[in-house]
Design a protein around this motif. Structure first.
Motif, mmCIF file in Angstrom:
data_model
loop_
_atom_site.group_PDB
_atom_site.id
_atom_site.type_symbol
_atom_site.label_atom_id
_atom_site.label_comp_id
_atom_site.label_asym_id
_atom_site.label_seq_id
_atom_site.Cartn_x
_atom_site.Cartn_y
_atom_site.Cartn_z
ATOM 1 N N ALA A 112 74.643 36.000 -40.791
ATOM 2 C CA ALA A 112 73.839 36.617 -41.569
ATOM 3 C C ALA A 112 72.100 36.043 -41.656
ATOM 4 O O ALA A 112 71.505 37.043 -41.740
ATOM 5 C CB ALA A 112 74.326 36.349 -43.200
ATOM 6 N N GLU A 113 72.204 34.870 -41.499
ATOM 7 C CA GLU A 113 70.586 34.374 -41.402
ATOM 8 C C GLU A 113 70.104 34.811 -40.151
ATOM 9 O O GLU A 113 68.835 35.062 -40.336
ATOM 10 C CB GLU A 113 70.760 32.942 -41.490
ATOM 11 C CG GLU A 113 71.309 32.253 -42.503
ATOM 12 C CD GLU A 113 71.388 30.724 -42.712
ATOM 13 O OE1 GLU A 113 71.341 30.048 -43.360
ATOM 14 O OE2 GLU A 113 71.415 30.282 -41.311
ATOM 15 N N GLN A 114 70.661 35.434 -39.160
ATOM 16 C CA GLN A 114 69.954 35.937 -37.845
ATOM 17 C C GLN A 114 69.987 37.343 -38.047
ATOM 18 O O GLN A 114 68.796 37.846 -37.439
ATOM 19 C CB GLN A 114 70.740 35.454 -36.553
ATOM 20 C CG GLN A 114 71.011 34.041 -36.310
ATOM 21 C CD GLN A 114 72.212 33.909 -34.892
ATOM 22 O OE1 GLN A 114 72.645 34.610 -34.600
ATOM 23 N NE2 GLN A 114 71.701 32.683 -34.494
ATOM 24 N N ARG A 115 70.544 37.879 -38.692
ATOM 25 C CA ARG A 115 70.599 39.336 -38.801
ATOM 26 C C ARG A 115 69.883 39.993 -40.135
ATOM 27 O O ARG A 115 69.676 41.100 -40.282
ATOM 28 C CB ARG A 115 72.070 39.997 -38.802
ATOM 29 C CG ARG A 115 72.911 39.861 -37.856
ATOM 30 C CD ARG A 115 72.321 40.424 -36.424
ATOM 31 N NE ARG A 115 73.087 40.134 -35.196
ATOM 32 C CZ ARG A 115 73.800 41.406 -34.601
ATOM 33 N NH1 ARG A 115 73.858 42.441 -35.111
ATOM 34 N NH2 ARG A 115 74.572 41.018 -33.866
ATOM 35 N N THR A 116 69.295 39.169 -40.959
ATOM 36 C CA THR A 116 68.764 39.619 -42.263
ATOM 37 C C THR A 116 67.395 38.940 -42.343
ATOM 38 O O THR A 116 67.096 37.647 -41.513
ATOM 39 C CB THR A 116 69.417 39.253 -43.488
ATOM 40 O OG1 THR A 116 69.814 37.852 -43.410
ATOM 41 C CG2 THR A 116 70.780 40.021 -43.416
ATOM 42 N N SER A 117 66.492 39.339 -42.837
ATOM 43 C CA SER A 117 65.000 38.520 -43.176
ATOM 44 C C SER A 117 64.603 38.929 -44.505
ATOM 45 O O SER A 117 63.369 39.124 -44.589
ATOM 46 C CB SER A 117 64.144 39.350 -42.289
ATOM 47 O OG SER A 117 64.028 40.811 -42.277
ATOM 48 N N GLY A 118 65.319 38.517 -45.338
ATOM 49 C CA GLY A 118 64.762 38.343 -46.907
ATOM 50 C C GLY A 118 65.068 39.518 -47.763
ATOM 51 O O GLY A 118 64.809 39.673 -48.984
ATOM 52 N N GLU A 119 65.368 40.715 -46.958
ATOM 53 C CA GLU A 119 65.925 41.984 -47.781
ATOM 54 C C GLU A 119 67.122 42.040 -48.713
ATOM 55 O O GLU A 119 67.320 42.773 -49.490
ATOM 56 C CB GLU A 119 65.997 43.344 -46.975
ATOM 57 C CG GLU A 119 67.119 43.462 -45.818
ATOM 58 C CD GLU A 119 67.037 42.706 -44.642
ATOM 59 O OE1 GLU A 119 67.708 43.027 -43.774
ATOM 60 O OE2 GLU A 119 66.028 41.884 -44.600
ATOM 61 N N VAL A 120 67.844 40.910 -48.118
ATOM 62 C CA VAL A 120 69.108 40.861 -48.965
ATOM 63 C C VAL A 120 69.252 39.358 -49.517
ATOM 64 O O VAL A 120 68.598 38.613 -48.843
ATOM 65 C CB VAL A 120 70.194 41.258 -48.518
ATOM 66 C CG1 VAL A 120 70.402 42.826 -48.242
ATOM 67 C CG2 VAL A 120 70.488 40.434 -47.074
ATOM 68 N N GLY A 121 70.061 39.138 -50.850
ATOM 69 C CA GLY A 121 70.220 37.677 -50.796
ATOM 70 C C GLY A 121 71.530 37.444 -50.404
ATOM 71 O O GLY A 121 72.456 38.090 -50.142
ATOM 72 N N LEU A 122 71.606 36.149 -49.872
ATOM 73 C CA LEU A 122 72.856 35.500 -48.984
ATOM 74 C C LEU A 122 73.485 34.585 -50.081
ATOM 75 O O LEU A 122 72.810 33.470 -50.266
ATOM 76 C CB LEU A 122 72.384 34.741 -47.686
ATOM 77 C CG LEU A 122 71.572 35.906 -46.699
ATOM 78 C CD1 LEU A 122 71.452 34.837 -45.572
ATOM 79 C CD2 LEU A 122 72.337 37.000 -46.549
ATOM 80 N N VAL A 123 74.532 34.965 -50.682
ATOM 81 C CA VAL A 123 75.098 34.173 -51.777
ATOM 82 C C VAL A 123 76.744 33.723 -51.096
ATOM 83 O O VAL A 123 77.503 34.409 -50.743
ATOM 84 C CB VAL A 123 75.555 34.995 -53.139
ATOM 85 C CG1 VAL A 123 75.757 34.250 -53.766
ATOM 86 C CG2 VAL A 123 74.139 35.723 -53.353
ATOM 87 N N GLU A 124 76.664 32.510 -51.152
ATOM 88 C CA GLU A 124 77.785 31.982 -50.610
ATOM 89 C C GLU A 124 78.957 31.939 -51.401
ATOM 90 O O GLU A 124 79.127 31.973 -52.938
ATOM 91 C CB GLU A 124 77.844 30.238 -50.432
ATOM 92 C CG GLU A 124 78.764 29.431 -49.782
ATOM 93 C CD GLU A 124 78.612 28.107 -49.287
ATOM 94 O OE1 GLU A 124 79.698 27.283 -49.440
ATOM 95 O OE2 GLU A 124 77.213 27.701 -49.178
ATOM 96 N N VAL A 125 80.263 32.128 -50.697
ATOM 97 C CA VAL A 125 81.482 32.581 -51.372
ATOM 98 C C VAL A 125 82.180 31.477 -51.515
ATOM 99 O O VAL A 125 82.373 30.535 -50.724
ATOM 100 C CB VAL A 125 82.323 33.675 -50.479
ATOM 101 C CG1 VAL A 125 83.758 34.010 -51.221
ATOM 102 C CG2 VAL A 125 81.452 34.868 -50.391
ATOM 103 N N GLU A 126 82.593 31.122 -52.917
ATOM 104 C CA GLU A 126 83.233 29.848 -53.158
ATOM 105 C C GLU A 126 84.462 30.056 -53.085
ATOM 106 O O GLU A 126 85.331 28.885 -53.177
ATOM 107 C CB GLU A 126 82.658 29.529 -54.524
ATOM 108 C CG GLU A 126 81.457 29.072 -55.002
ATOM 109 C CD GLU A 126 81.256 28.797 -56.165
ATOM 110 O OE1 GLU A 126 82.012 29.042 -57.075
ATOM 111 O OE2 GLU A 126 80.460 28.059 -56.539
ATOM 112 N N ASP A 127 85.141 31.049 -53.153
ATOM 113 C CA ASP A 127 86.852 31.128 -52.941
ATOM 114 C C ASP A 127 87.501 30.380 -51.850
ATOM 115 O O ASP A 127 86.709 30.365 -50.657
ATOM 116 C CB ASP A 127 87.256 32.588 -52.984
ATOM 117 C CG ASP A 127 86.826 33.434 -53.861
ATOM 118 O OD1 ASP A 127 87.705 33.618 -54.758
ATOM 119 O OD2 ASP A 127 85.519 33.632 -54.334
ATOM 120 N N PRO A 128 88.542 29.614 -52.224
ATOM 121 C CA PRO A 128 89.426 28.881 -51.114
ATOM 122 C C PRO A 128 89.746 29.780 -49.964
ATOM 123 O O PRO A 128 90.062 30.987 -50.160
ATOM 124 C CB PRO A 128 90.263 28.364 -51.768
ATOM 125 C CG PRO A 128 90.565 28.859 -53.041
ATOM 126 C CD PRO A 128 89.173 29.590 -53.756
#
Length: 297
Positions: free
Chosen positions: A244-260
Motif C-alpha cells: 500500500a505504501e508503494q502504490r499510494t501517495s496520500g490520496e487515501v488513508g492507510l489504517v492498520e487492521v487490528e483483527d487477529p
C-alpha cells in the motif's frame, strides 16, 4: 487409456469449463469435449454430471480427478529429475507468483538468482494463491508464493509477515484513525480482489468472525485500479502495508487492521513429498539468504 485425455479432464474440472480448459491447453472446445467422452467410454463410467449447472463431478469423476492430479504431479517430478542430469549450468524452474507483493518481495530474489545461475530459465506463472496451490498439486509449477496458513499438502519457507491496512478516502472519518477493526467498517462497501486471491479469504473470514458479511461493491485483479477506486471514495480496499505504501501517495488513508489472523504472511510453498529439483532448491537457498528463516512444514 491416453495420459492426454486424463490431463484434459483434470483441466476441465480445474478451469470449471470446457472452453476455458481449451484455452489453457491450446486446443479447441470440441477436442476437449470429445476426449472427456472417450475417457468416460474407456472407463465405462460417467465422470461429469451434465444435467447439473456448472462442472459437477460424479463419484467416478472425483476418483479420476484425484488420481489424475497425482499422475500429472508424478510426470512433472519425472521431467525435473531427468533435467537434473544437466546440472545447474542449464535447466528451468517453473515458479508461481501472485500479483500482490510479487515485485516487492521477489524482484531482489530474481536478480540474485540470475547472478548465481545465469543458465537457468525461469518460467513465471501468475495467478492468485488458490489457483497456484492447485497448479502445485498438479505438478504444473514446482514452487509458488502463497499466504499462510496453507493445507497439509504443502511445505513452506516463510518470507515476510506484514500488517494488513484498509485503504480509505479522506471522506470517511475512519481514514484518520491509526488502526481499526473490520467491524468498524460494517457500513462501508468493500473493494476486493477477484476470487482465487487468498487475501479475500482472510478478509471475509475475519468479517464473519466479527458477525457480519460485508457489502462487496466490486472485485478486480488490478492493484492500481483498486487503489484508485478506494481513493475515489467508493469503499474500503485492503493491502499489506508494504504494498500500500508503494502504490499510494496520500490520496487515501492507510489504517492498520487490528483483527487477529489478518496479517499478510507470505511464504514460498511446494508440494509435500514432491521431488525438488536442484534449480528449485537453489531458489529456496537464495530466498533464505535474503530473508532468513529455516524451512518449515
Amino acid at each position: 487409456m491416453e495420459f492426454r485425455k486424463i490431463q484434459m479432464f483434470v483441466e476441465v474440472v480445474r478451469q470449471q469449463g470446457f472452453s476455458r480448459a481449451a484455452k489453457v491447453m491450446f486446443s479447441t472446445q470440441s477436442t476437449i469435449s470429445k476426449a472427456v467422452r472417450q475417457l468416460e467410454n474407456e472407463l465405462d463410467a460417467p465422470l461429469l454430471d451434465r444435467n447439473a449447472r456448472g462442472i459437477v463431478m460424479t463419484p467416478s469423476g472425483e476418483v479420476v480427478y484425484r488420481r489424475g492430479l497425482r499422475l500429472l504431479a508424478e510426470q512433472g517430478d519425472m521431467e525435473r529429475e531427468l533435467e537434473e542430469l544437466q546440472g545447474l549450468a542449464k535447466g528451468s524452474l517453473v515458479l508461481g507468483l501472485p500479483p500482490i507483493g510479487a515485485s516487492t518481495l521477489f524482484a531482489p530474489v530474481f536478480a540474485e538468482y540470475r547472478k548465481r545461475f545465469p543458465g537457468i530459465d525461469i518460467r513465471l506463472v501468475e495467478h492468485g494463491s488458490a489457483e497456484l496451490e492447485e497448479q502445485l498439486l498438479a505438478g504444473q509449477v514446482e514452487l509458488a508464493a502463497s499466504l499462510l496458513p496453507v493445507a497439509e499438502d504443502f511445505e513452506w519457507l516463510p518470507i515476510r509477515c506484514e500488517p494488513l491496512v484498509a485503504l480509505l478516502s479522506w471522506d470517511y472519518p475512519q481514514a484518520a484513525r491509526g488502526s481499526i477493526r473490520l467491524e468498524d467498517l460494517r457500513e462501508v462497501p468493500f473493494i476486493l480482489f477477484e476470487d482465487g486471491f487468498a487475501l479475500n479469504r482472510i478478509i471475509l473470514e475475519a468479517c464473519r468472525r466479527s458477525g457480519f458479511e460485508p457489502a462487496v461493491i466490486t472485485k478486480s485483479s488490478q492493484i492500481d485500479f483498486i487503489c484508485k477506486l478506494a481513493g475515489a471514495g467508493l469503499g474500503a480496499a485492503f493491502l499489506p502495508r508494504v504494498v500500500a505504501e508503494q502504490r499510494t501517495s496520500g490520496e487515501v488513508g492507510l489504517v492498520e487492521v487490528e483483527d487477529p489472523h489478518t496479517a499478510w504472511d507470505m511464504a514460498v510453498i511446494w508440494r509435500r513429498g514432491a521431488y525438488r529439483s536442484r534449480a528449485a532448491q537453489a531458489w529456496l537457498d537464495v530466498v533464505r539468504d535474503l530473508y532468513g528463516g529455516p524451512a518449515a512444514g
